[in-house]
Design a protein around this motif. Structure first.
Motif, PDB file in Angstrom:
ATOM      1  N   THR A 122     -32.137  12.817  -1.022  1.00  0.00           N
ATOM      2  CA  THR A 122     -31.464  11.648  -1.882  1.00  0.00           C
ATOM      3  C   THR A 122     -32.018  10.280  -1.636  1.00  0.00           C
ATOM      4  OG1 THR A 122     -29.689  10.967  -0.500  1.00  0.00           O
ATOM      5  CG2 THR A 122     -29.328  12.861  -1.836  1.00  0.00           C
ATOM      6  N   ALA A 123     -33.002  10.006  -0.708  1.00  0.00           N
ATOM      7  CA  ALA A 123     -33.272   8.610  -0.525  1.00  0.00           C
ATOM      8  C   ALA A 123     -34.386   8.268  -1.369  1.00  0.00           C
ATOM      9  CB  ALA A 123     -34.088   8.667   0.924  1.00  0.00           C
ATOM     10  N   PHE A 124     -34.211   6.979  -1.825  1.00  0.00           N
ATOM     11  CA  PHE A 124     -35.179   6.362  -2.732  1.00  0.00           C
ATOM     12  C   PHE A 124     -35.533   4.934  -2.013  1.00  0.00           C
ATOM     13  CE2 PHE A 124     -32.402   4.113  -5.455  1.00  0.00           C
ATOM     14  CZ  PHE A 124     -31.210   4.455  -5.257  1.00  0.00           C
ATOM     15  N   PHE A 125     -36.695   4.683  -2.730  1.00  0.00           N
ATOM     16  CA  PHE A 125     -37.316   3.478  -2.009  1.00  0.00           C
ATOM     17  C   PHE A 125     -37.887   2.512  -2.760  1.00  0.00           C
ATOM     18  CE2 PHE A 125     -37.575   6.948   0.838  1.00  0.00           C
ATOM     19  CZ  PHE A 125     -37.204   6.608   2.199  1.00  0.00           C
ATOM     20  N   ALA A 126     -37.333   1.074  -3.090  1.00  0.00           N
ATOM     21  CA  ALA A 126     -37.909   0.141  -3.847  1.00  0.00           C
ATOM     22  C   ALA A 126     -37.960  -1.288  -3.339  1.00  0.00           C
ATOM     23  CB  ALA A 126     -37.092   0.229  -5.051  1.00  0.00           C
ATOM     24  N   LEU A 127     -38.782  -2.134  -3.909  1.00  0.00           N
ATOM     25  CA  LEU A 127     -38.626  -3.421  -3.391  1.00  0.00           C
ATOM     26  C   LEU A 127     -38.498  -4.342  -4.840  1.00  0.00           C
ATOM     27  CD1 LEU A 127     -41.979  -3.415  -1.001  1.00  0.00           C
ATOM     28  CD2 LEU A 127     -39.278  -3.936  -0.393  1.00  0.00           C
ATOM     29  N   PRO A 128     -37.210  -4.512  -5.047  1.00  0.00           N
ATOM     30  CA  PRO A 128     -36.809  -5.067  -6.365  1.00  0.00           C
ATOM     31  C   PRO A 128     -37.116  -6.561  -6.214  1.00  0.00           C
ATOM     32  CG  PRO A 128     -34.945  -4.364  -5.464  1.00  0.00           C
ATOM     33  CD  PRO A 128     -35.929  -3.956  -4.335  1.00  0.00           C
ATOM     34  N   GLU A 129     -37.605  -7.168  -5.105  1.00  0.00           N
ATOM     35  CA  GLU A 129     -37.466  -8.570  -5.186  1.00  0.00           C
ATOM     36  C   GLU A 129     -38.163  -9.365  -6.270  1.00  0.00           C
ATOM     37  OE1 GLU A 129     -37.960  -6.419  -2.607  1.00  0.00           O
ATOM     38  OE2 GLU A 129     -37.010  -7.162  -0.880  1.00  0.00           O
ATOM     39  N   GLY A 130     -39.529  -8.872  -6.748  1.00  0.00           N
ATOM     40  CA  GLY A 130     -39.952  -9.150  -7.883  1.00  0.00           C
ATOM     41  C   GLY A 130     -39.183  -9.362  -9.217  1.00  0.00           C
ATOM     42  N   GLN A 131     -38.407  -8.514  -9.560  1.00  0.00           N
ATOM     43  CA  GLN A 131     -37.315  -8.419 -10.624  1.00  0.00           C
ATOM     44  C   GLN A 131     -36.147  -9.604 -10.346  1.00  0.00           C
ATOM     45  OE1 GLN A 131     -38.261  -4.880  -9.408  1.00  0.00           O
ATOM     46  NE2 GLN A 131     -39.925  -5.796 -10.863  1.00  0.00           N
ATOM     47  N   ARG A 132     -36.020  -9.935  -9.179  1.00  0.00           N
ATOM     48  CA  ARG A 132     -35.179 -10.900  -8.730  1.00  0.00           C
ATOM     49  C   ARG A 132     -35.394 -12.193  -8.938  1.00  0.00           C
ATOM     50  NH1 ARG A 132     -32.186  -6.830 -10.047  1.00  0.00           N
ATOM     51  NH2 ARG A 132     -31.609  -5.353  -8.287  1.00  0.00           N
ATOM     52  N   GLY A 133     -36.804 -12.304  -8.900  1.00  0.00           N
ATOM     53  CA  GLY A 133     -37.381 -13.919  -8.672  1.00  0.00           C
ATOM     54  C   GLY A 133     -37.387 -14.556  -7.478  1.00  0.00           C
ATOM     55  N   ILE A 134     -37.603 -13.084  -6.464  1.00  0.00           N
ATOM     56  CA  ILE A 134     -37.554 -13.680  -4.917  1.00  0.00           C
ATOM     57  C   ILE A 134     -38.877 -12.903  -4.448  1.00  0.00           C
ATOM     58  CG2 ILE A 134     -35.366 -14.313  -4.730  1.00  0.00           C
ATOM     59  CD1 ILE A 134     -34.709 -11.847  -3.111  1.00  0.00           C
ATOM     60  N   PHE A 135     -39.017 -13.198  -3.064  1.00  0.00           N
ATOM     61  CA  PHE A 135     -40.200 -12.536  -2.141  1.00  0.00           C
ATOM     62  C   PHE A 135     -39.589 -11.961  -1.079  1.00  0.00           C
ATOM     63  CE2 PHE A 135     -43.916 -12.392   0.544  1.00  0.00           C
ATOM     64  CZ  PHE A 135     -44.907 -11.894  -0.150  1.00  0.00           C
ATOM     65  N   VAL A 136     -40.173 -10.759  -0.689  1.00  0.00           N
ATOM     66  CA  VAL A 136     -39.466 -10.307   0.757  1.00  0.00           C
ATOM     67  C   VAL A 136     -39.320 -11.109   1.820  1.00  0.00           C
ATOM     68  CG1 VAL A 136     -40.547  -7.977   0.211  1.00  0.00           C
ATOM     69  CG2 VAL A 136     -41.913  -9.534   1.250  1.00  0.00           C
ATOM     70  N   GLY A 137     -38.351 -11.147   2.490  1.00  0.00           N
ATOM     71  CA  GLY A 137     -38.172 -12.204   3.640  1.00  0.00           C
ATOM     72  C   GLY A 137     -37.660 -11.594   4.984  1.00  0.00           C
ATOM     73  N   GLY A 138     -37.651 -10.324   4.888  1.00  0.00           N
ATOM     74  CA  GLY A 138     -37.218  -9.627   6.146  1.00  0.00           C
ATOM     75  C   GLY A 138     -38.062  -8.785   6.859  1.00  0.00           C
ATOM     76  N   GLY A 139     -39.593  -9.188   6.609  1.00  0.00           N
ATOM     77  CA  GLY A 139     -40.602  -8.515   7.459  1.00  0.00           C
ATOM     78  C   GLY A 139     -41.406  -7.450   6.554  1.00  0.00           C
TER      79      GLY A 139
END
Ligand code: 1HE
Length: 259
Positions: A122-139
């Motif tokens: 069931t796992a799915f993986f995404a980095l929605p930061e771009g859509q939220r207007g931010i950048f990754v910040g947890g490493g």
């Protein structure tokens, strides 16, 4: 504990993210509880598993809290995540993650800080930061990018691409894919095995391998030779090597055989 469950299964600490009504979104108070749980696990266990309660592993940063922060508070928050996740990645214990549902944003960053990841289907993986207007910040720019590669992470961030467990396995984001609902048991089984290893070997794997990967070939081989010699001359190594030579220790299992 408000946001976590903690239990010991033998030598394995099992820590559950437990804010399912907010999809285990991580707030400041949540990260402080995680910090405490990591220290407790280091005192009480020889390996640790992290998983999520409810339908998802973790929806990442608590956006409701984040939206109220000043830029500088955001920097401090990010640096605290780095510190706490660093205790997982380069602490005393081997850490395993059991992943299901959403493993997104900061959830993927948390998962990227452990040593072995098990996903159910069931796992799915995404980095929605771009859509939220931010950048990754947890490493993620350091850890997740090293796992999957910059090209794939760039794709995920620019296009909002979400990938399934099998793709994550092909991309090196996870090491095991299991049927739905079986990730925790598999992660605990693997962690229990790791808990039987010599502490010094586990420490070298956790601390030396990622550092050597960041070195040149020549420097890496040089450092490797010292760690190999240091570990091999420990009393525990001597006992374990002799146990094998005296046929008192198990042989290497063939794939599929019980280990
Ligand atoms: C949240 C969060 C959150 C859910 N912060 N409250 N992460 C994201 O951008 C992911 C945002 N979340 C989602 O896309 C979806 O919630 C999920 C795919 C994870 C799950 O969907 P679903 O249908 O199971 O749940 P839901 O109905 O969307 O959410 C249930 C509640 O959780 C709802 O609140 P409610 O009061 O309306 O019930 C949501 O608002 C809440 N919720 N996710 C706060 N993330 C250190 S830098 C890291 C940067 C990042 O992590 S950015 C990525 C953030």
């Amino acid at each position: 504990m408000d946001y976590l469950t903690y239990e010991l299964r033998g030598d394995v600490a099992v820590i559950g993210l437990n804010r399912p009504e907010k999809r285990n979104a991580i707030s400041d108070a949540f990260i402080e509880e995680l910090a405490e749980a990591i220290r407790r696990a280091e005192r009480e266990a020889k390996a640790a598993v992290i998983h999520g309660h409810g339908p998802h592993f973790c929806a990442g940063l608590d956006l409701a809290e984040h939206v109220k922060k000043t830029p500088f508070e955001g920097v401090h928050g990010s640096r605290r995540w780095h510190e706490v996740f660093g205790w997982i990645q380069r602490g005393k214990l081997p850490w395993f993650a059991a992943l299901h549902g959403a493993v997104v944003g900061g959830g993927l960053e948390l998962a990227s800080s452990v040593h072995v990841r098990v996903a159910d289907r069931t796992a799915f993986f995404a980095l929605p930061e771009g859509q939220r207007g931010i950048f990754v910040g947890g490493g993620a720019s350091v850890r997740s990018a090293r796992l999957m590669g910059v090209a794939r992470m760039t794709d995920m961030m620019l296009t909002g691409r979400s990938i399934d467990a099998d793709t994550a396995e092909r991309w090196n984001l996870v090491q095991y894919v299991v049927p739905e609902g079986e990730a925790v048991d598999k992660a605990v089984e693997l962690a229990a095995h790791a808990a039987t290893n010599a502490e010094i070997s586990t420490y070298a794997v956790i601390h030396a391998l990622p550092r050597i990967q960041d070195m040149s070939t020549d420097d890496g081989l040089f450092v490797e030779s010292f760690i190999a010699s240091f570990t091999a001359t420990s009393p525990e190594a001597e006992a374990r090597l002799n146990a094998f030579l005296q046929k008192k220790a198990g042989k290497v299992a063939r794939p599929g055989d019980a280990g």
